[in-house]
Design a protein around this motif. Structure first.
Motif, PDB file in Angstrom:
ATOM      1  N   GLU A 121       0.839  -1.215   0.000  1.00  0.00           N
ATOM      2  CA  GLU A 121       0.000   0.000   0.000  1.00  0.00           C
ATOM      3  C   GLU A 121       0.862   1.249   0.000  1.00  0.00           C
ATOM      4  O   GLU A 121       0.581   2.227  -0.701  1.00  0.00           O
ATOM      5  CB  GLU A 121      -0.868   0.009   1.257  1.00  0.00           C
ATOM      6  N   GLU A 122       1.934   1.180   0.791  1.00  0.00           N
ATOM      7  CA  GLU A 122       2.829   2.341   0.912  1.00  0.00           C
ATOM      8  C   GLU A 122       3.499   2.656  -0.438  1.00  0.00           C
ATOM      9  O   GLU A 122       3.575   3.816  -0.850  1.00  0.00           O
ATOM     10  CB  GLU A 122       3.888   2.011   1.965  1.00  0.00           C
ATOM     11  N   GLU A 123       3.939   1.597  -1.131  1.00  0.00           N
ATOM     12  CA  GLU A 123       4.588   1.811  -2.431  1.00  0.00           C
ATOM     13  C   GLU A 123       3.587   2.376  -3.443  1.00  0.00           C
ATOM     14  O   GLU A 123       3.913   3.284  -4.208  1.00  0.00           O
ATOM     15  CB  GLU A 123       5.159   0.483  -2.945  1.00  0.00           C
ATOM     16  N   THR A 124       2.363   1.841  -3.417  1.00  0.00           N
ATOM     17  CA  THR A 124       1.347   2.334  -4.348  1.00  0.00           C
ATOM     18  C   THR A 124       1.045   3.799  -4.072  1.00  0.00           C
ATOM     19  O   THR A 124       0.901   4.608  -5.008  1.00  0.00           O
ATOM     20  CB  THR A 124       0.051   1.491  -4.208  1.00  0.00           C
ATOM     21  N   GLU A 125       0.982   4.164  -2.804  1.00  0.00           N
ATOM     22  CA  GLU A 125       0.737   5.570  -2.432  1.00  0.00           C
ATOM     23  C   GLU A 125       1.855   6.460  -2.945  1.00  0.00           C
ATOM     24  O   GLU A 125       1.613   7.551  -3.468  1.00  0.00           O
ATOM     25  CB  GLU A 125       0.627   5.708  -0.908  1.00  0.00           C
ATOM     26  N   LYS A 126       3.088   5.985  -2.794  1.00  0.00           N
ATOM     27  CA  LYS A 126       4.242   6.787  -3.250  1.00  0.00           C
ATOM     28  C   LYS A 126       4.165   7.021  -4.761  1.00  0.00           C
ATOM     29  O   LYS A 126       4.426   8.116  -5.244  1.00  0.00           O
ATOM     30  CB  LYS A 126       5.553   6.059  -2.917  1.00  0.00           C
ATOM     31  N   ILE A 127       3.819   5.965  -5.493  1.00  0.00           N
ATOM     32  CA  ILE A 127       3.702   6.093  -6.957  1.00  0.00           C
ATOM     33  C   ILE A 127       2.617   7.130  -7.283  1.00  0.00           C
ATOM     34  O   ILE A 127       2.796   7.988  -8.148  1.00  0.00           O
ATOM     35  CB  ILE A 127       3.303   4.727  -7.591  1.00  0.00           C
ATOM     36  N   LYS A 128       1.520   7.053  -6.562  1.00  0.00           N
ATOM     37  CA  LYS A 128       0.422   8.000  -6.840  1.00  0.00           C
ATOM     38  C   LYS A 128       0.809   9.437  -6.483  1.00  0.00           C
ATOM     39  O   LYS A 128       0.364  10.378  -7.120  1.00  0.00           O
ATOM     40  CB  LYS A 128      -0.841   7.563  -6.098  1.00  0.00           C
ATOM     41  N   GLU A 129       1.632   9.572  -5.449  1.00  0.00           N
ATOM     42  CA  GLU A 129       2.112  10.924  -5.099  1.00  0.00           C
ATOM     43  C   GLU A 129       2.972  11.487  -6.225  1.00  0.00           C
ATOM     44  O   GLU A 129       2.926  12.668  -6.524  1.00  0.00           O
ATOM     45  CB  GLU A 129       2.971  10.873  -3.830  1.00  0.00           C
ATOM     46  N   ILE A 130       3.744  10.616  -6.844  1.00  0.00           N
ATOM     47  CA  ILE A 130       4.662  11.066  -7.900  1.00  0.00           C
ATOM     48  C   ILE A 130       3.889  11.405  -9.173  1.00  0.00           C
ATOM     49  O   ILE A 130       4.122  12.426  -9.812  1.00  0.00           O
ATOM     50  CB  ILE A 130       5.725   9.983  -8.211  1.00  0.00           C
ATOM     51  N   GLY A 144       0.212  10.460  -9.742  1.00  0.00           N
ATOM     52  CA  GLY A 144      -1.248  10.521  -9.683  1.00  0.00           C
ATOM     53  C   GLY A 144      -1.921   9.195 -10.003  1.00  0.00           C
ATOM     54  O   GLY A 144      -3.119   9.037  -9.793  1.00  0.00           O
ATOM     55  N   LYS A 145      -1.166   8.224 -10.522  1.00  0.00           N
ATOM     56  CA  LYS A 145      -1.758   6.930 -10.863  1.00  0.00           C
ATOM     57  C   LYS A 145      -0.693   5.845 -10.906  1.00  0.00           C
ATOM     58  O   LYS A 145       0.493   6.160 -11.052  1.00  0.00           O
ATOM     59  CB  LYS A 145      -2.478   7.010 -12.210  1.00  0.00           C
ATOM     60  N   ASN A 146      -1.135   4.596 -10.807  1.00  0.00           N
ATOM     61  CA  ASN A 146      -0.212   3.463 -10.886  1.00  0.00           C
ATOM     62  C   ASN A 146      -0.594   2.628 -12.098  1.00  0.00           C
ATOM     63  O   ASN A 146      -1.073   1.518 -11.957  1.00  0.00           O
ATOM     64  CB  ASN A 146      -0.276   2.654  -9.580  1.00  0.00           C
ATOM     65  N   GLY A 147      -0.434   3.217 -13.275  1.00  0.00           N
ATOM     66  CA  GLY A 147      -0.752   2.485 -14.508  1.00  0.00           C
ATOM     67  C   GLY A 147      -1.571   3.312 -15.482  1.00  0.00           C
ATOM     68  O   GLY A 147      -2.522   3.986 -15.071  1.00  0.00           O
ATOM     69  N   ASP A 148      -1.187   3.293 -16.746  1.00  0.00           N
ATOM     70  CA  ASP A 148      -1.998   3.801 -17.853  1.00  0.00           C
ATOM     71  C   ASP A 148      -1.361   3.261 -19.126  1.00  0.00           C
ATOM     72  O   ASP A 148      -0.428   2.444 -19.053  1.00  0.00           O
ATOM     73  CB  ASP A 148      -2.100   5.345 -17.860  1.00  0.00           C
ATOM     74  N   HIS A 149      -1.853   3.655 -20.281  1.00  0.00           N
ATOM     75  CA  HIS A 149      -1.224   3.186 -21.528  1.00  0.00           C
ATOM     76  C   HIS A 149      -0.798   4.392 -22.359  1.00  0.00           C
ATOM     77  O   HIS A 149      -1.642   5.143 -22.834  1.00  0.00           O
ATOM     78  CB  HIS A 149      -2.183   2.306 -22.331  1.00  0.00           C
ATOM     79  N   ALA A 150       0.513   4.552 -22.490  1.00  0.00           N
ATOM     80  CA  ALA A 150       1.101   5.643 -23.279  1.00  0.00           C
ATOM     81  C   ALA A 150       0.700   7.024 -22.752  1.00  0.00           C
ATOM     82  O   ALA A 150       0.788   8.009 -23.476  1.00  0.00           O
ATOM     83  CB  ALA A 150       0.741   5.501 -24.766  1.00  0.00           C
TER      84      ALA A 150
END
Ligand SMILES: [Zn+2]
Length: 264
Positions: free
Chosen positions: A145-154, A156-162
Motif C-alpha cells: 500500500e505504501e509503495e502504491t501511495e508513493k507512486i500516486k504521489e509522484i 497521480g496513478k499506478n498504470g496507464d497506456h502511453a
C-alpha cells in the motif's frame, strides 16, 4: 548482468551461484504517436537490470514476441501465431535452463500478456522439466500500500497506456526515446463507450474500442524525473521478489510431487 553482455566465465559463475534468469517480457506495440514500440519490454528490462545490480541474477534481452494481436491494425506490431508464441517461449525457457539456470522468472510489462502468461505457466505442468518458472504479472501490480501511495504521489496513478505514467517510465528507462513533439491528440484522452451496451460481455476489440489511439490520459504530462522516481520503487519491489525466489525451495518440491502424482 545482461545475458548479451556477459563473457563465458562470468556467465558460468552466475549460472552456478545465482541460478536465476529473468526474462523481461513485453511486446512490439503502438504507444500513441510519441512513444517507442518496445516500451513495455524496455521498462521491464530496465527494472530487471537495475534490480540485478542489487540482487545478482542474469537478465535475458528484452523479449518482444508475446501476445499483441489486438494492435495489428496499427503500425509496428509483431504478433506471431498463437501456437508459435507459446512454443517460442517454451523453447527459450528450455534453452535458458540448459545453460544452467533452474529458476526462470518471467517479468511481464504488458497488460495484454496477462492471460497468455497465466496459461503458459499452468500449461507447463503438461511436461516434465528440470526447472521452475516464476511469473511476476506486471511491475505495477502487487506493490505494498505504501509503495502504491508513493507512486500516486509522484504521478497521480499506478498504470496507464502511453499516458503520463508509462511515458514517464519509458523516458527514464530509455532516455531520448519519447518524441513528445509528435503527440497531437487532445487531452485528456477519455474512454469511448462504443461497447458499453454489452455490459460484461467480452469481445475481440474491447480495450481498443475504448482507446482507439492506443493512448490514455494526458501523455504531455510525462517527465523523465517522475519516471526515475517511480522506477526506484519498482526496482526495490523487484529486488524483494528476487530475494523471495532465491530463498524458495518449495516450488521445486511441489513440482516433483506433481510429477510423481502423474505417474500411473
Ligand atoms: Zn505499454
Amino acid at each position: 548482468m545482461q545475458w548479451e553482455l556477459l563473457t563465458p566465465p562470468e556467465f558460468d559463475r552466475l549460472a552456478k551461484e545465482e541460478q536465476i534468469c529473468v526474462v523481461p517480457i513485453g511486446c512490439l506495440e503502438r504507444h500513441g504517436e510519441h512513444m517507442p514500440f518496445g516500451t513495455d519490454s524496455l521498462i521491464a528490462h530496465k527494472i530487471a537490470v537495475e534490480a540485478a545490480k542489487k540482487e545478482p541474477c542474469v537478465v535475458f534481452p528484452p523479449y518482444h514476441f508475446a501476445q499483441i494481436h489486438e494492435a495489428r491494425c496499427y503500425s509496428g506490431a509483431i504478433a506471431l501465431p498463437q501456437r508459435l508464441t507459446l512454443e517460442l517461449l517454451e523453447c527459450i525457457c528450455d534453452e535458458i535452463a540448459r545453460n544452467g539456470f533452474k529458476k526462470i522468472v518471467l517479468f511481464n510489462g504488458h497488460g495484454g500478456n496477462s492471460s497468455f502468461l497465466d496459461y503458459f505457466l499452468k500449461s507447463n505442468l503438461g511436461r516434465e522439466v528440470d526447472y521452475t518458472i516464476y511469473l511476476i504479472p506486471m511491475y505495477s501490480s502487487g506493490l505494498s500500500e505504501e509503495e502504491t501511495e508513493k507512486i500516486k504521489e509522484i504521478c497521480g496513478k499506478n498504470g496507464d497506456h502511453a499516458g503520463e505514467w508509462e511515458g514517464s517510465l519509458v523516458m527514464a528507462a530509455a532516455p531520448g526515446s519519447v518524441k513528445m513533439e509528435q503527440h497531437t491528440y487532445a487531452e485528456p484522452i477519455q474512454p469511448q463507450g462504443r461497447l458499453n451496451h454489452l455490459g460484461r460481455v467480452r469481445t475481440l476489440r474491447e480495450w481498443n474500442a475504448k482507446y482507439p489511439y492506443n493512448t490514455t490520459g494526458c501523455p504531455s504530462k510525462a517527465t523523465q524525473a517522475q519516471g526515475e522516481a517511480m522506477l526506484e520503487i519498482y526496482i526495490d519491489a523487484f529486488v524483494r521478489d528476487l530475494k523471495a525466489i532465491k530463498a524458495d525451495t518449495e516450488t521445486a518440491k511441489l513440482q516433483s510431487e506433481f510429477y510423481e502424482g502423474m505417474k500411473r
